[in-house]
Design an enzyme around this catalytic site. Structure first.
Site, mmCIF file in Angstrom:
data_model
loop_
_atom_site.group_PDB
_atom_site.id
_atom_site.type_symbol
_atom_site.label_atom_id
_atom_site.label_comp_id
_atom_site.label_asym_id
_atom_site.label_seq_id
_atom_site.Cartn_x
_atom_site.Cartn_y
_atom_site.Cartn_z
ATOM 1 N N GLY A 34 0.847 -1.201 0.000
ATOM 2 C CA GLY A 34 0.000 0.000 0.000
ATOM 3 C C GLY A 34 0.880 1.247 0.000
ATOM 4 C CG HIS A 35 3.307 2.279 3.431
ATOM 5 N ND1 HIS A 35 3.318 1.178 4.250
ATOM 6 C CD2 HIS A 35 2.746 3.284 4.146
ATOM 7 C CE1 HIS A 35 2.795 1.504 5.422
ATOM 8 N NE2 HIS A 35 2.436 2.760 5.386
ATOM 9 N N GLY A 147 -3.213 7.565 1.576
ATOM 10 C CA GLY A 147 -4.037 6.432 1.173
ATOM 11 C C GLY A 147 -5.491 6.627 1.594
ATOM 12 C CE LYS A 149 -5.297 0.828 6.434
ATOM 13 N NZ LYS A 149 -5.888 1.095 7.764
ATOM 14 C CD GLN A 153 -3.786 10.003 8.197
ATOM 15 O OE1 GLN A 153 -3.436 9.850 9.362
ATOM 16 N NE2 GLN A 153 -3.186 9.382 7.195
ATOM 17 C CB SER A 185 -3.272 -2.072 7.815
ATOM 18 O OG SER A 185 -2.920 -1.590 9.093
ATOM 19 C CB SER A 186 1.815 -0.762 9.493
ATOM 20 O OG SER A 186 2.156 0.069 8.419
HETATM 21 O O1 PAF Z 1 -1.171 7.540 7.910
HETATM 22 C C1 PAF Z 1 -0.136 7.498 8.611
HETATM 23 O O2 PAF Z 1 0.686 6.597 8.514
HETATM 24 C C2 PAF Z 1 0.115 8.609 9.627
HETATM 25 O O3 PAF Z 1 -1.064 9.015 10.231
HETATM 26 C C3 PAF Z 1 0.874 9.808 9.034
HETATM 27 C C4 PAF Z 1 0.066 10.520 7.960
HETATM 28 C C5 PAF Z 1 2.197 9.331 8.461
HETATM 29 C C6 PAF Z 1 1.167 10.844 10.134
HETATM 30 O O4 PAF Z 1 1.924 10.271 11.158
#
Ligand code: PAF
Length: 285
Positions: A34-35, A147, A149, A153, A185-186
């Protein structure tokens, strides 16, 4: 690949490269496909890409969650080496570099933070806003990639950019899923094997909810989601909401659907000891 651990280091790396456009992918590490899809998008759109790896303590309302958040720097760098170019950079600061003193800033996102994650994780989005503004100040990106997901946010970050008058363009990128539909997801790597085996239930339930939303009433859909998740061993529903993607106003009755808006089913649940979130767009046609 340039790896910097200090603000002056990353600023120095980038100075020589501007005015080329900089694309920024903020992460908390434990990188997965995903990243990497965000990094690839940044590479496609920008001559310079910066990836940050920083587990931001101020966005964790639960100390235990912060402590057990996976940290896999060597594996992260190996993954990044496969995709990023010579001029691209990785920024991996220590907590003291980002927060030399306590960040007391309080942001106000109105209704956007009064629902779903905002309700269930008090202070979470304030912490996200603190770190995102700091990282934007350091990296000064032209584009930043987030993302879908983390649906809420994304809405908060867009509002943050609006409130601060930042010039950063926010690019939202689609959810990447495992073969059984589990959103990457991590946190997935923390799932116990028995729980992971059944985690496809989340995607299946969201699909069913999105289908039901075309004709059924909201309480009936919610009941279905509750039954589906809570009857899966080790899983328990935290919330399920149908919201629009601008104001995140929960829909409680079908008459509140408006053709011109986009609506999403959003879910948060416990899968064993791990908290997961996911979402899916509803097509109301
Ligand atoms: O989505 C994330 O991994 C975190 O919330 C972010 C945007 C890197 C901020 O720490």
């Amino acid at each position: 690949m340039n790896v910097s651990r200090t603000i002056s280091g990353i600023r120095g790396d980038l100075t020589g490269l501007r005015p080329k456009h900089v694309g920024f992918v903020p992460t908390m590490g434990a990188l997965h496909e995903g990243h990497i899809s965000l990094v690839e998008k940044a590479i496609e759109l920008c001559p310079v890409a910066v990836v940050s790896i920083f587990v931001n303590p101020t966005q964790f309302n639960d100390k235990e969650d912060l402590n057990k958040y996976p940290r896999t720097e060597d594996a992260d760098l190996d993954l990044l080496r496969k995709v990023i170019r010579e001029d691209d950079a990785v920024f991996i600061p220590e907590v003291e570099e980002i927060y030399p003193s306590e960040d007391k800033r309080v942001f106000n996102f109105g209704n956007l933070e009064k629902v779903m994650e905002g309700l269930h994780r008090p202070g979470h989005f304030n912490g996200v806003a603190q770190v995102v503004t700091k990282l934007f100040d350091i990296v000064e990106p032209d584009y930043a990639f987030f993302g879908q997901k983390d649906f809420q946010q994304l809405a908060i970050v867009k509002e943050l950019v609006r409130q601060t008058g930042s010039k950063v363009k926010i690019i939202s990128c689609p959810i990447i899923r495992e073969s059984d539909g589990l959103a990457m997801s991590s946190r997935n790597r923390l799932l116990e094997p028995e729980i992971r085996k059944n985690a496809g239930i989340i995607f299946r339930t969201l699909n069913q909810a999105a289908e039901l939303a075309k004709e059924r009433e909201i309480p009936e859909i919610r009941k279905h989601v509750e039954r589906s998740i809570n009857s899966t061993s080790g899983f328990s529903l935290e919330y399920f909401e149908i919201v629009d993607d601008k104001q995140l106003l929960p829909v409680t009755d079908r008459s509140q659907f408006h053709k011109e808006n986009n609506y999403f089913c959003c879910i948060a649940l416990r899968a064993g000891k791990i908290r997961l979130i996911d979402n899916m767009e509803i097509s109301l046609l």
